[in-house]
Design an enzyme around this catalytic site. Structure first.
Site, PDB file in Angstrom:
ATOM      1  N   GLU A  74      -0.175  -1.145   5.050  1.00  0.00           N
ATOM      2  CA  GLU A  74      -1.497  -0.352   5.404  1.00  0.00           C
ATOM      3  C   GLU A  74      -1.215   0.185   6.948  1.00  0.00           C
ATOM      4  OE1 GLU A  74      -2.587  -4.523   6.313  1.00  0.00           O
ATOM      5  OE2 GLU A  74      -1.253  -3.486   5.201  1.00  0.00           O
ATOM      6  N   ASP A  79      -3.657   0.709  11.749  1.00  0.00           N
ATOM      7  CA  ASP A  79      -3.782  -0.261  10.706  1.00  0.00           C
ATOM      8  C   ASP A  79      -5.270  -0.181  10.130  1.00  0.00           C
ATOM      9  OD1 ASP A  79      -4.198  -3.121   9.972  1.00  0.00           O
ATOM     10  OD2 ASP A  79      -2.150  -3.120  10.073  1.00  0.00           O
ATOM     11  N   ASP A  85      -4.768   1.960  -3.092  1.00  0.00           N
ATOM     12  CA  ASP A  85      -3.728   3.120  -2.864  1.00  0.00           C
ATOM     13  C   ASP A  85      -4.701   4.234  -2.923  1.00  0.00           C
ATOM     14  OD1 ASP A  85      -1.809   1.566  -3.728  1.00  0.00           O
ATOM     15  OD2 ASP A  85      -1.579   2.349  -5.752  1.00  0.00           O
ATOM     16  N   ASN A  99      -8.165  -4.382  -1.351  1.00  0.00           N
ATOM     17  CA  ASN A  99      -7.496  -4.767  -2.639  1.00  0.00           C
ATOM     18  C   ASN A  99      -7.990  -5.804  -3.187  1.00  0.00           C
ATOM     19  OD1 ASN A  99      -5.272  -2.679  -2.437  1.00  0.00           O
ATOM     20  ND2 ASN A  99      -3.955  -3.869  -1.123  1.00  0.00           N
ATOM     21  N   HIS A 147      -5.975  -2.794  -6.667  1.00  0.00           N
ATOM     22  CA  HIS A 147      -4.890  -2.010  -6.135  1.00  0.00           C
ATOM     23  C   HIS A 147      -5.062  -0.590  -6.061  1.00  0.00           C
ATOM     24  CE1 HIS A 147      -2.687  -5.351  -4.335  1.00  0.00           C
ATOM     25  NE2 HIS A 147      -2.706  -6.042  -5.578  1.00  0.00           N
TER      26      HIS A 147
END
Length: 406
Positions: free
Chosen positions: A300, A257, A274, A265, A270
């Site tokens: 994630e 995680d 990514d 983010n 974003h």
């Protein structure tokens, strides 16, 4: 002249080939498939060549007759190149015309009376192209023999039928009465029809198989990272667990995680998030063995299954953590912290995937509570999934792992 029955058979064969060729060209354009276009064009050229030879062979001049036969050999070369294109290889342009050049050279150099020898050269050229086509269609050796045998049998059968009269010594000339009334004329015509229809069946079987495989791959792959998605990861893990259980070997599962991913983010957008996910997927894959499985099972969250003991799995997890921490991501606003928390759980041979994931998730929660950027190993497996779900439901903010088959 040939008998009416022979002419009729050859005309039927050419009409069938032309119809199938037009169909393949049409579907090639619809599906944007270069291989189908190659195959369709080859059929159309071959059908036109045989039709003109059958209907007006005796009326054609020597040069036009020679050119017509050369076109037929080019069509054979196109069938071979279509198989190459189907497997993602470039067309072999010299090989495409080499058969036609060999035929023209044989006609020009051999004695005009040596019709039997010209027949040997012509049948040999077609047989070589048939063998090359069979070889190309057989190249995907990862497929089972039971599913690949038609792709090999069809062109081999075509070459054998063409070479059979030569092998047994029946050298028949195409313009004598003996050839016209021979059983080989009928056999060639019938075989041409069967070969045309059978080859198209094989072609569409291969195209359909590839399409189904592509859809199956898309359904089990995460489009952003290229890793297995939850469904694909689950299905692959079940197979590995069953295989390792038969050998009595343990397996280890880890859940990753990315720390503070939501804030990444929020701060950098974003697109940056990514890129972070893609970077982490690269780190995971590069630090695992080829026999290990990994996938993205949530936003994630990532997971991996390793056929090894828990101790070995912890060492691998620590290697992934260190590699990600030192990856050094920098954006316009400055460096970005790249840390990950990892929960690791191992079990004896045959332990169910959901049990391993549940235990690894508990270890991950401990890693988060312990300050993040760390690896925690599960002390023991949960007695049951139901008890584990009741326990985790009472934990505020605990990460939840849905069943892997969802």
């Amino acid at each position: 002249m040939m008998s009416l029955d022979s002419i009729t058979l050859y005309l039927v064969a050419t009409m069938v080939a032309a119809l199938l060729g037009a169909m393949m060209v049409f579907f090639g354009r619809q599906e944007n498939s270069p291989a189908l276009k190659w195959w369709g064009t080859a059929y159309l050229l071959g059908a036109a060549s045989v039709a003109l030879w059958t209907a007006a062979g005796d009326k054609l001049g020597p040069h036009l007759y020679l050119a017509l036969n050369a076109v037929g050999f080019v069509a054979c070369g196109m069938v071979w190149n279509a198989a190459r294109v189907f497997h993602g290889r470039r067309p072999n342009w010299p090989g495409l015309v080499l058969g036609a050049i060999a035929w023209v050279a044989a006609v020009m150099l051999l004695d005009p009376e040596a019709s039997m020898l010209r027949m040997i050269v012509g049948a040999g050229i077609v047989s070589v192209y048939a063998a090359l086509t069979a070889s190309e269609l057989w190249t995907e050796r990862r497929k089972s023999v039971q599913r690949r045998w038609p792709a090999l049998v069809m062109p081999v059968m075509h070459g054998c039928v063409l070479m059979l009269p030569i092998v047994i010594g029946s050298f028949l000339r195409p313009h004598d009465g003996g050839f016209s009334s021979s059983i080989w004329v009928t056999m060639f015509a019938v075989e041409l029809i069967l070969y045309a229809v059978g080859t198209v069946f094989v072609i569409f079987m291969l195209v359909s198989e590839r399409t189904v495989t592509a859809h199956r791959t898309a359904a089990s792959t995460d489009p952003l990272t290229g890793m297995l998605n939850r469904r694909g990861f689950s299905e692959a893990c079940v197979r590995v667990i069953e295989r390792e259980a038969k050998a009595g070997r343990p397996v280890t599962v880890m859940i990753f995680d990315i720390d503070h991913f939501k804030s990444i983010n929020d701060r950098f957008g974003h697109p940056a998030g990514d890129e972070m996910l893609k970077l982490f997927s690269t780190v995971v894959v590069s630090n695992l063995r080829i026999t290990d499985l990994s996938g993205r099972i949530g936003g994630e969250e990532f997971a991996a299954l390793l056929p090894c003991s828990l101790e070995e799995g912890v060492l691998v997890a620590e290697r992934v953590r260190e590699a990600f921490e030192t990856s050094g991501v920098v954006v316009d606003e400055g460096p970005v912290d790249t840390t990950v928390s990892i929960g690791v759980a191992g079990g004896p041979a045959g332990t169910e995937l959901e049990v391993l994931l549940a235990s690894a998730d508990t270890a991950l929660y401990q890693a988060k509570r312990g300050g993040r950027n760390r690896v925690e190993a599960a002390e023991e497996l949960p007695l049951s999934l139901e008890n584990w779900r009741r326990q985790t439901a009472a934990r505020p903010g605990a990460p939840q792992v849905r069943p892997a088959t969802a």
